[in-house]
Write a protein that holds these residues in place. Structure first.
Motif, PDB file in Angstrom:
ATOM      1  N   ILE A   1      10.172 -29.478 -71.849  1.00 46.45           N
ATOM      2  CA  ILE A   1       9.147 -30.440 -71.420  1.00 46.45           C
ATOM      3  C   ILE A   1       8.804 -31.395 -72.568  1.00 46.45           C
ATOM      4  O   ILE A   1       8.762 -32.609 -72.392  1.00 46.45           O
ATOM      5  CB  ILE A   1       7.863 -29.702 -70.960  1.00 46.45           C
ATOM      6  CG1 ILE A   1       8.160 -28.828 -69.735  1.00 46.45           C
ATOM      7  CG2 ILE A   1       6.747 -30.709 -70.652  1.00 46.45           C
ATOM      8  CD1 ILE A   1       7.050 -27.839 -69.410  1.00 46.45           C
ATOM      9  N   GLU A   2       8.581 -30.819 -73.742  1.00 44.35           N
ATOM     10  CA  GLU A   2       8.155 -31.639 -74.881  1.00 44.35           C
ATOM     11  C   GLU A   2       9.234 -32.626 -75.329  1.00 44.35           C
ATOM     12  O   GLU A   2       8.936 -33.667 -75.899  1.00 44.35           O
ATOM     13  CB  GLU A   2       7.720 -30.737 -76.041  1.00 44.35           C
ATOM     14  CG  GLU A   2       6.359 -30.093 -75.744  1.00 44.35           C
ATOM     15  CD  GLU A   2       5.935 -29.052 -76.760  1.00 44.35           C
ATOM     16  OE1 GLU A   2       6.759 -28.700 -77.625  1.00 44.35           O
ATOM     17  OE2 GLU A   2       4.773 -28.598 -76.668  1.00 44.35           O
TER      18      GLU A   2
ATOM     19  N   ASP B   1      14.570 -34.426 -68.111  1.00 46.11           N
ATOM     20  CA  ASP B   1      14.362 -34.592 -66.673  1.00 46.11           C
ATOM     21  C   ASP B   1      15.569 -34.009 -65.944  1.00 46.11           C
ATOM     22  O   ASP B   1      16.421 -33.360 -66.550  1.00 46.11           O
ATOM     23  CB  ASP B   1      14.077 -36.054 -66.312  1.00 46.11           C
ATOM     24  CG  ASP B   1      15.246 -36.977 -66.640  1.00 46.11           C
ATOM     25  OD1 ASP B   1      16.404 -36.501 -66.690  1.00 46.11           O
ATOM     26  OD2 ASP B   1      15.001 -38.179 -66.855  1.00 46.11           O
ATOM     27  N   ARG B   2      15.624 -34.243 -64.638  1.00 51.97           N
ATOM     28  CA  ARG B   2      16.679 -33.599 -63.849  1.00 51.97           C
ATOM     29  C   ARG B   2      18.089 -34.051 -64.204  1.00 51.97           C
ATOM     30  O   ARG B   2      19.065 -33.439 -63.800  1.00 51.97           O
ATOM     31  CB  ARG B   2      16.441 -33.881 -62.366  1.00 51.97           C
ATOM     32  CG  ARG B   2      15.272 -33.097 -61.841  1.00 51.97           C
ATOM     33  CD  ARG B   2      15.092 -33.382 -60.381  1.00 51.97           C
ATOM     34  NE  ARG B   2      14.236 -32.388 -59.788  1.00 51.97           N
ATOM     35  CZ  ARG B   2      14.009 -32.290 -58.491  1.00 51.97           C
ATOM     36  NH1 ARG B   2      14.583 -33.131 -57.659  1.00 51.97           N
ATOM     37  NH2 ARG B   2      13.222 -31.357 -58.037  1.00 51.97           N
ATOM     38  N   LYS B   3      18.187 -35.178 -64.902  1.00 47.29           N
ATOM     39  CA  LYS B   3      19.512 -35.684 -65.287  1.00 47.29           C
ATOM     40  C   LYS B   3      19.847 -35.315 -66.734  1.00 47.29           C
ATOM     41  O   LYS B   3      20.794 -35.861 -67.298  1.00 47.29           O
ATOM     42  CB  LYS B   3      19.531 -37.218 -65.136  1.00 47.29           C
ATOM     43  CG  LYS B   3      19.313 -37.718 -63.714  1.00 47.29           C
ATOM     44  CD  LYS B   3      20.582 -37.656 -62.897  1.00 47.29           C
ATOM     45  CE  LYS B   3      20.366 -38.006 -61.442  1.00 47.29           C
ATOM     46  NZ  LYS B   3      20.192 -39.433 -61.163  1.00 47.29           N
TER      47      LYS B   3
ATOM     48  N   PHE C   1      14.671 -24.705 -65.207  1.00 50.97           N
ATOM     49  CA  PHE C   1      13.868 -25.874 -65.576  1.00 50.97           C
ATOM     50  C   PHE C   1      14.010 -26.934 -64.481  1.00 50.97           C
ATOM     51  O   PHE C   1      15.126 -27.371 -64.164  1.00 50.97           O
ATOM     52  CB  PHE C   1      14.315 -26.432 -66.932  1.00 50.97           C
ATOM     53  CG  PHE C   1      13.496 -27.631 -67.361  1.00 50.97           C
ATOM     54  CD1 PHE C   1      12.167 -27.489 -67.702  1.00 50.97           C
ATOM     55  CD2 PHE C   1      14.054 -28.903 -67.385  1.00 50.97           C
ATOM     56  CE1 PHE C   1      11.402 -28.588 -68.075  1.00 50.97           C
ATOM     57  CE2 PHE C   1      13.298 -30.007 -67.755  1.00 50.97           C
ATOM     58  CZ  PHE C   1      11.967 -29.849 -68.105  1.00 50.97           C
ATOM     59  N   MET C   2      12.889 -27.330 -63.886  1.00 52.86           N
ATOM     60  CA  MET C   2      12.910 -28.242 -62.740  1.00 52.86           C
ATOM     61  C   MET C   2      13.883 -27.771 -61.651  1.00 52.86           C
ATOM     62  O   MET C   2      14.548 -28.582 -61.016  1.00 52.86           O
ATOM     63  CB  MET C   2      13.249 -29.668 -63.191  1.00 52.86           C
ATOM     64  CG  MET C   2      12.165 -30.260 -64.082  1.00 52.86           C
ATOM     65  SD  MET C   2      12.404 -32.033 -64.343  1.00 52.86           S
ATOM     66  CE  MET C   2      10.890 -32.416 -65.257  1.00 52.86           C
ATOM     67  N   ARG C   3      13.984 -26.474 -61.506  1.00 51.87           N
ATOM     68  CA  ARG C   3      14.867 -25.808 -60.534  1.00 51.87           C
ATOM     69  C   ARG C   3      16.353 -26.066 -60.799  1.00 51.87           C
ATOM     70  O   ARG C   3      17.164 -26.003 -59.881  1.00 51.87           O
ATOM     71  CB  ARG C   3      14.517 -26.216 -59.104  1.00 51.87           C
ATOM     72  CG  ARG C   3      13.115 -25.818 -58.678  1.00 51.87           C
ATOM     73  CD  ARG C   3      12.942 -25.847 -57.181  1.00 51.87           C
ATOM     74  NE  ARG C   3      11.577 -25.531 -56.808  1.00 51.87           N
ATOM     75  CZ  ARG C   3      10.598 -26.419 -56.725  1.00 51.87           C
ATOM     76  NH1 ARG C   3      10.840 -27.689 -56.982  1.00 51.87           N
ATOM     77  NH2 ARG C   3       9.390 -26.038 -56.386  1.00 51.87           N
ATOM     78  N   GLY C   4      16.677 -26.336 -62.061  1.00 53.84           N
ATOM     79  CA  GLY C   4      18.099 -26.380 -62.405  1.00 53.84           C
ATOM     80  C   GLY C   4      18.586 -27.711 -62.919  1.00 53.84           C
ATOM     81  O   GLY C   4      18.631 -28.689 -62.178  1.00 53.84           O
TER      82      GLY C   4
ATOM     83  N   LEU D   1       7.305 -26.406 -62.496  1.00 49.98           N
ATOM     84  CA  LEU D   1       8.350 -26.837 -63.434  1.00 49.98           C
ATOM     85  C   LEU D   1       9.415 -25.766 -63.651  1.00 49.98           C
ATOM     86  O   LEU D   1      10.511 -26.060 -64.106  1.00 49.98           O
ATOM     87  CB  LEU D   1       7.736 -27.254 -64.775  1.00 49.98           C
ATOM     88  CG  LEU D   1       7.082 -28.629 -64.796  1.00 49.98           C
ATOM     89  CD1 LEU D   1       6.556 -28.960 -66.186  1.00 49.98           C
ATOM     90  CD2 LEU D   1       8.048 -29.730 -64.351  1.00 49.98           C
TER      91      LEU D   1
ATOM     92  N   GLY E   1      11.582 -22.898 -61.768  1.00 44.08           N
ATOM     93  CA  GLY E   1      11.881 -22.331 -60.454  1.00 44.08           C
ATOM     94  C   GLY E   1      13.343 -22.412 -60.085  1.00 44.08           C
ATOM     95  O   GLY E   1      14.207 -22.647 -60.922  1.00 44.08           O
ATOM     96  N   ASN E   2      13.606 -22.192 -58.824  1.00 44.81           N
ATOM     97  CA  ASN E   2      14.966 -22.197 -58.282  1.00 44.81           C
ATOM     98  C   ASN E   2      14.962 -22.809 -56.887  1.00 44.81           C
ATOM     99  O   ASN E   2      13.907 -22.935 -56.264  1.00 44.81           O
ATOM    100  CB  ASN E   2      15.491 -20.760 -58.103  1.00 44.81           C
ATOM    101  CG  ASN E   2      16.010 -20.097 -59.368  1.00 44.81           C
ATOM    102  OD1 ASN E   2      15.843 -18.903 -59.550  1.00 44.81           O
ATOM    103  ND2 ASN E   2      16.637 -20.841 -60.252  1.00 44.81           N
ATOM    104  N   PHE E   3      16.150 -23.137 -56.397  1.00 44.57           N
ATOM    105  CA  PHE E   3      16.361 -23.322 -54.968  1.00 44.57           C
ATOM    106  C   PHE E   3      16.842 -21.977 -54.435  1.00 44.57           C
ATOM    107  O   PHE E   3      17.939 -21.534 -54.791  1.00 44.57           O
ATOM    108  CB  PHE E   3      17.415 -24.407 -54.702  1.00 44.57           C
ATOM    109  CG  PHE E   3      16.938 -25.783 -55.051  1.00 44.57           C
ATOM    110  CD1 PHE E   3      16.180 -26.518 -54.155  1.00 44.57           C
ATOM    111  CD2 PHE E   3      17.243 -26.348 -56.281  1.00 44.57           C
ATOM    112  CE1 PHE E   3      15.735 -27.795 -54.483  1.00 44.57           C
ATOM    113  CE2 PHE E   3      16.800 -27.619 -56.612  1.00 44.57           C
ATOM    114  CZ  PHE E   3      16.050 -28.348 -55.702  1.00 44.57           C
TER     115      PHE E   3
ATOM    116  N   LYS F   1       8.817 -34.287 -61.119  1.00 44.17           N
ATOM    117  CA  LYS F   1      10.250 -33.951 -61.224  1.00 44.17           C
ATOM    118  C   LYS F   1      11.140 -35.022 -60.608  1.00 44.17           C
ATOM    119  O   LYS F   1      12.303 -35.128 -60.923  1.00 44.17           O
ATOM    120  CB  LYS F   1      10.526 -32.626 -60.528  1.00 44.17           C
ATOM    121  CG  LYS F   1      10.155 -31.426 -61.356  1.00 44.17           C
ATOM    122  CD  LYS F   1      10.634 -30.148 -60.715  1.00 44.17           C
ATOM    123  CE  LYS F   1       9.952 -29.864 -59.398  1.00 44.17           C
ATOM    124  NZ  LYS F   1       8.489 -29.789 -59.480  1.00 44.17           N
TER     125      LYS F   1
END
Lengths: 357, 357
Positions: free
Chosen positions: A87-88, A92-94, A116-119, B150, B152-154, B317
């Protein structure tokens, strides 16, 4: 340089094995990432972190997290600390997480990436022989005080970049630990591969070309199994050869007292003895024993009580309804999963411990 | 009783909606499980835990974990506590976790199931209207102090068993919170559905048949979107309508100060105003505003500073490279994702906050 593509249910990724790959790291990354977090441990960071940073020097945003070396770091505490670091560092998701180190770093950083952010994407840069095993198959996890790898996911990396030059810095016991899994891949797949590995002398410096070849073959065995059975419903259990007792020994002696591979090597000897007894077959117990002895694997350990060992073997994720499941061999290259009742297990364990002395 | 099958990339599962399902719970479970851990919270346990236990009374091994009610429980601490409970109740890979409660319980217990031994089955038994949203789509997570969901999983459940009888015990603000997501499903899909919901009076007791119908339609909208885009690469983002500002408000006011749905309702009003401005369209802002007012949704809140709101919106996210992405409507039923630069966002926020008063 060898490249092997691993297929999973959700994606596919390349395992690249060769010499001096780190300095060209960027060319092996599958995408162009803006934000990257490198996760490594104190030992590896001293050796290779600068090379990796240098190879990525024109990237905008490179975060670095260095965690203590050793299995104890695969904990809830460091899992949380790395989530905070992600986070710090504005991942992000990319974004990408790079796991630079052995199996511990791959498991821990991989589980952070998986959640992290669901993967988000992660790349493994293994720096041990043992990691040839853990970096293929998509298993990531942290430990619970009550058992190893109990909290985790199936989550494959987007690439594995295996620079064998890094293996020259390995201490002897790490070489032994890694080669135990290479031997395992031989035993469950193919007599020729097994014989080839068991004729390797680990007391002299590693030959890079031979190491590349052993890793390549070991990875091929593992890849074939996990491609067929990613979620460990059936044949993936074969990879657990030597691990039921091995995990119990590790856990009872305390992680760090004995390496993972050293414990698995003892577990394989035991599995060979049980296989011989149950299938009335002759198996290369002596051959493996001598190779382990020659290469200074620990053989006389401080044995836990048999009750404690059996309890731990039951806690193994592969066991169901409190019956111990072991992987045995009907012959070299032919593994089979077998339920073993407590009384039988006890008899085999008593005899085996007496035999090892 | 309605049954709807949801397809995911890895499995499919049924959502069963009807009256008095809990007492026949066992018949709706997709497998015969030996070991089960029921996870619920202090509020729900007082109301429905006995019914569920009774329905499973002849099972051998039922463990129960009751955690505190409220979003604060979706934390690393309780995640770890439930992992320990799973171990102590001897759950194995063939075991089941039942999430009995609202979205918080579904998210938390689901994430435990997703990661315990790298994933075991879980069943959701939602007891709120809001959970019609969270129980479909396979998103599970816990919060980090720096942001919601922040970590988690699918990970889809193996069944959702939705007993609408449990909804009669809901306090008014929970009904409001849940209906905000029903409205959202109307707004992003279909004018008729939107009009139908916006004509529902929440200040009188719920009619079970109408509620079943609204939940069924809401779930159908959600299911259609997530079946097309499980991992939120594109159209799943539409479900985020109202959530970019909604999440920021929740996080800035402190979870619990305002319910999720109440915050999302304000976020939807804002998204409608931005949509009208950007697409030069007339949208049902007034209609939604009046319905919210009639049903006692909070409209004049203690607004955080605009800087803080924008910062939080960027942490969402769905945002990439620090540009806020919002879901807008070109008309009712036609959502579109739009990047909004900081200056534009600031102008709209200032005007909107002034307008609400």
């Amino acid at each position: 340089m060898h490249k092997q593509t691993i297929k999973t249910s959700t994606n596919e990724y390349d395992v690249i094995i060769g010499k001096d790959l780190l300095s060209n790291l960027e060319s092996y990354l599958p995408h162009n990432y803006t934000n990257i977090l490198i996760v490594t441990d104190e030992t590896v960071s001293k050796l290779y972190l600068n090379t990796v940073k240098e190879a990525l020097h024109h990237k905008n945003n490179i975060g670095i997290s260095v965690v203590p070396s050793g299995e104890a770091t695969k904990s809830m505490e460091y899992f949380y600390q790395l989530q905070t670091a992600a986070i710090e560092n504005h991942l992000d998701r990319k974004s990408l997480i790079i796991a630079l180190g052995g199996g511990m770093i791959g498991d821990l950083a991989g589980f952070v990436a998986a959640t992290f952010m669901r993967g988000i994407d992660f790349v493994q840069i293994p720096t041990t022989i043992l990691a040839h095993d853990s970096s293929v198959g998509g298993k990531v996890a942290i430990n619970h005080p009550k058992g190893k790898n109990l909290i985790g996911n199936f989550y494959p990396p987007v690439a594995v970049i295996y620079d064998v030059t890094t293996l020259h810095s390995l201490p002897d016991r790490e070489i032994r630990s890694g080669y135990a899994e290479v031997i395992k891949h031989g035993l469950i797949s193919d007599t020729t591969f097994f014989k080839d590995v068991v004729n390797t002398d680990l007391t002299i410096p590693l030959n890079s070309d031979i190491t590349v070849e052993h890793l390549r073959k070991g990875i091929a065995v593992k890849a074939k199994v996990v491609e067929e059975d990613e979620k460990e419903k059936n044949i993936r259990k074969f990879l657990n050869f030597g691990h039921t007792l091995g995990h119990a020994i590790e856990s009872e002696l305390g992680y760090g007292e004995i390496t993972h591979g050293e414990a698995v090597a003892i577990g394989m000897l035991f599995a060979l003895r049980v296989s011989e007894g149950i299938f009335d077959q002759s198996l290369p117990y002596e051959k493996l024993f001598e190779w382990m002895q020659h290469n200074h694997y620990p053989l006389s350990i401080k044995w836990p009580t048999i009750d404690n060992l059996i309890d731990k073997m039951k806690l193994d994720k592969k066991s169901e309804n409190a019956v111990v499941q072991m992987v045995l061999l009907t012959e070299v290259g032919k593994p089979a999963v077998q339920n073993i009742d407590d009384a039988t297990l006890r008899t085999y364990l008593e005899k085996f411990i007496r035999e090892l002395g």
